[in-house]
Design an enzyme around this catalytic site. Structure first.
Site, short mmCIF file in Angstrom:
data_model
loop_
_atom_site.label_atom_id
_atom_site.label_comp_id
_atom_site.label_asym_id
_atom_site.label_seq_id
_atom_site.Cartn_x
_atom_site.Cartn_y
_atom_site.Cartn_z
N LEU A 29 -14.60 -8.27 1.75
CA LEU A 29 -15.24 -7.58 2.85
C LEU A 29 -16.74 -7.39 2.62
CD1 LEU A 29 -12.64 -4.77 3.68
CD2 LEU A 29 -13.04 -6.90 4.92
N GLY A 32 -21.60 -4.75 -3.00
CA GLY A 32 -22.71 -3.82 -3.16
C GLY A 32 -23.23 -3.83 -4.58
N MET A 34 -22.73 -1.61 -6.89
CA MET A 34 -21.79 -1.08 -7.87
C MET A 34 -20.49 -1.89 -7.93
SD MET A 34 -20.24 2.80 -8.16
CE MET A 34 -21.87 3.50 -8.42
N VAL A 37 -15.78 -4.97 -2.40
CA VAL A 37 -14.70 -4.39 -1.61
C VAL A 37 -13.90 -5.52 -0.97
CG1 VAL A 37 -14.11 -2.82 0.28
CG2 VAL A 37 -16.11 -2.35 -1.14
N LYS A 52 -11.85 -1.24 -3.74
CA LYS A 52 -13.17 -1.40 -4.33
C LYS A 52 -13.03 -1.56 -5.84
CE LYS A 52 -17.76 0.78 -4.49
NZ LYS A 52 -18.58 1.90 -3.98
N GLU A 102 -8.45 4.02 2.52
CA GLU A 102 -7.94 3.69 3.84
C GLU A 102 -8.82 2.58 4.43
OE1 GLU A 102 -8.71 6.53 7.00
OE2 GLU A 102 -10.07 7.64 5.68
N TYR A 103 -8.24 1.67 5.20
CA TYR A 103 -8.99 0.56 5.78
C TYR A 103 -9.57 1.02 7.12
CZ TYR A 103 -10.06 -3.94 7.91
OH TYR A 103 -10.70 -5.00 8.53
N ASP A 147 -27.02 10.26 -1.49
CA ASP A 147 -27.34 8.92 -0.97
C ASP A 147 -26.85 8.80 0.48
OD1 ASP A 147 -28.46 6.40 -1.07
OD2 ASP A 147 -26.64 5.44 -1.79
N ASN A 152 -24.15 4.30 5.05
CA ASN A 152 -22.98 4.91 4.41
C ASN A 152 -22.14 5.72 5.40
OD1 ASN A 152 -23.34 3.85 1.87
ND2 ASN A 152 -24.49 5.60 1.08
#
Length: 545
Positions: A29, A32, A34, A37, A52, A102-103, A147, A152
């Site tokens: 998906l 990032g 970190m 995903v 993730k 959760e998606y 952040d 986000n």
């Protein structure tokens, strides 16, 4: 915005893999800083989830593992409808941690902002309230996000309600009571454009009021489709955040009380911001209530005005001619005197200075205007290119793609904007659809450019369209016209000629007006007024007869 370029760093898992015998990986998906995903499915429950994984090269960094575990803790314990929910976590090979979320289906809030070129105040406030409510829950649990940004925030439909906002990524959050050593001393952490002044100057002492400032930046961007401070050089950006006031919203539809509230959230001094997210939520509730009352009052006034009988205006009677004759005489006399002065004055047309290039405040204003439009156009193109329906249909035939674009209302240009979608065929870009259909065709540019047209400066930006295999399948090009009217009006007060050149940076060319030219203009104006007054007097006399 996240990049659409193919992934180059090694991935922990791949589509088709099974995680601990429970989750089957479907597709990547996002990637990032970190972690990565993936979309996955629980083999027994047949439920889709998002997993993730921490990047392999970060598994030996204890600070990164702490942040990763902190995100799992926040998502798994806060239990708020507007905070993403973590349902499971574990380790691969006893080294690589992962979190099962959760998606969420929908789009990032940033993508939606630039897709619609800024949200109406009513919609922006509704979303901001959900974000503030989520952060209130985090603050009550002793956690600061640090952040918060529109990248986000996930926007989608939930339980039949549209625009459900979900706060994600608590990866660098801070526990206010016990996290004094969780960050490197003196090192700012966060996304620069959303950081509060104290987050830059004293990062070790930040508290929940930094999130309140970031919410102000989010609301500012929702209303204007731009951020109060932006730039590529962090040092210049940090200086502006700390010392310069945020630019005005400059949107007529934003009421004064909402405008003042946004700038209260963006206050430089934390002590002058609302002290808690609870107060922010209550203030937003009051703003929404006042907006409802104002809409009701407006509807009542309109109904009252429509129900009142229309009274025909009284017939004006011819007034006295004496003032008009006197005004005609004065204007004609002044015009005659100016004409005599012009005849006696020596001809200095050859001595007029040539046009000069002035790099001054007007040029800085033009640079800021073009820069903001260029950034907005880039983000707009990128937002459209990331639309899931467009990515899924881009490799179909032209008629199918055009039908998808129209039915899903993906191409909805604003005023002075043109959007065109291209398909990659045999290494070349072929046009598939354009909106509006009557607009001139755009070219498949690689990045962005500024063009000079008869209407002003035209900003064009392109974004690649990647298919589900992350390969280039097409491109979206967006063009927007920069409104130069305010600058033209300002320059016209002391110049005869205005030209904005399509250079980097743009340049204003000004030809100064000499005194003799001013004299001739004044003479022409006075004589013109005298002639108009003469015609009016003649008309009045004819009516009296």
């Amino acid at each position: 915005m996240r990049s659409l370029e193919p992934v180059t760093r090694p991935l922990t898992v791949h589509p088709g893999d099974t995680v601990e015998g429970r989750y089957r990986i479907i597709e990547l998906l996002d990637v990032g800083g970190m972690g990565a995903v993936f979309l996955a499915e629980h083999l027994l429950l047949k439920r889709r989830v998002a997993i993730k994984f921490l990047h392999v090269e970060l598994t030996r960094d204890t600070d990164m593992i702490k942040r990763f575990m902190k995100e799992a803790h926040a998502a798994g314990t806060l239990g708020h409808p507007n905070i993403v929910e973590a349902t499971d976590m574990g380790f691969l090979d006893e080294h690589t941690p992962y979190i099962v979320f959760e998606y969420l289906e929908g789009a990032l809030l940033t993508e939606e902002i630039y897709r619609v070129s800024g949200m109406p105040p009513r919609r922006a406030l509704a979303i901001a309230r959900q974000i503030a409510s989520a952060l209130e829950a985090a603050h009550n649990a002793g956690m600061v996000h640090l952040d918060l940004k529109n990248d986000n925030i996930f926007l989608g439909d939930k339980n039949g309600a549209a625009d459900h906002a979900t706060v994600i990524d608590f990866g660098i959050s801070k526990f206010m009571e016990v996290d004094a050593e969780s960050t490197q001393p003196g090192v700012p952490i966060g996304t620069p454009e959303f950081m509060a002044p104290e987050q830059i100057e004293t990062p070790d002492l930040v508290d929940k009021r930094a999130d309140i400032y970031a919410l102000g930046v989010c609301l500012y961007e929702m209303l204007t489709a731009r951020r109060p401070f932006a730039g590529d050089d962090p040092r210049v950006l940090f200086h502006r955040i700390i010392h310069e006031p945020a630019p005005p919203l400059a949107r007529l539809e934003v009421p004064a009380n909402l405008d003042a509230f946004v700038f209260e959230l963006l206050a430089k001094d934390p002590a002058t911001r609302p002290p808690t997210m609870r107060e922010v939520v209550e203030r937003i509730d009051r703003l929404q209530l006042e907006a409802v009352r104002e809409r009701r009052a407006t509807r009542t006034r309109r109904r009252t005005e429509q129900s009142q009988p229309v009274t025909p205006p009284p017939v004006a009677r011819p007034s006295s001619l004496a003032p008009w004759v006197l005004a005609m005489f004065v204007a004609g006399s002044v015009g005659g005197v100016l004409h005599a002065l012009d005849v006696r004055a020596p001809d200095t047309r050859r001595a007029e200075p040539p046009p000069v290039l002035e790099i001054d405040a007007e040029t800085e204003q033009l640079n800021a205007l073009v820069g903001a439009q260029l950034r907005t156009t880039r983000l707009r193109a990128d937002s459209i290119a990331r639309t899931p329906m467009l990515r899924a249909a881009i490799e179909a035939d032209a008629a199918t793609v055009d039908d998808v674009l129209r039915s899903e209302r993906i191409l909805e240009p604003t005023a002075n904007e043109t959007i065109e979608v291209f398909q990659a065929t045999a290494g070349k870009l072929a046009s598939l659809s354009r909106a509006p259909r009557t607009a001139a065709p755009l070219s498949g540019i690689d990045d962005a450019r500024i063009l000079r047209t008869s209407r002003g400066l035209l900003v064009e930006a392109s974004a690649p369209i990647a298919n589900h295999d992350t390969k280039l399948a097409g491109a979206v090009v967006v063009s927007a016209l920069v409104d130069l009217v305010p600058i033209e009006q300002k320059v016209a007060a002391r110049a005869r000629k205005f030209v904005a050149a399509a250079t980097t940076p743009p340049v204003i060319e000004i030809a100064h007006t000499p005194e003799r030219e001013l004299l001739r203009r004044a003479r022409t104006t006075c004589l013109g007024i005298a002639a108009l007054l003469l015609l009016y007097v003649a008309w009045m006399l004819s009516r009296r007869e």
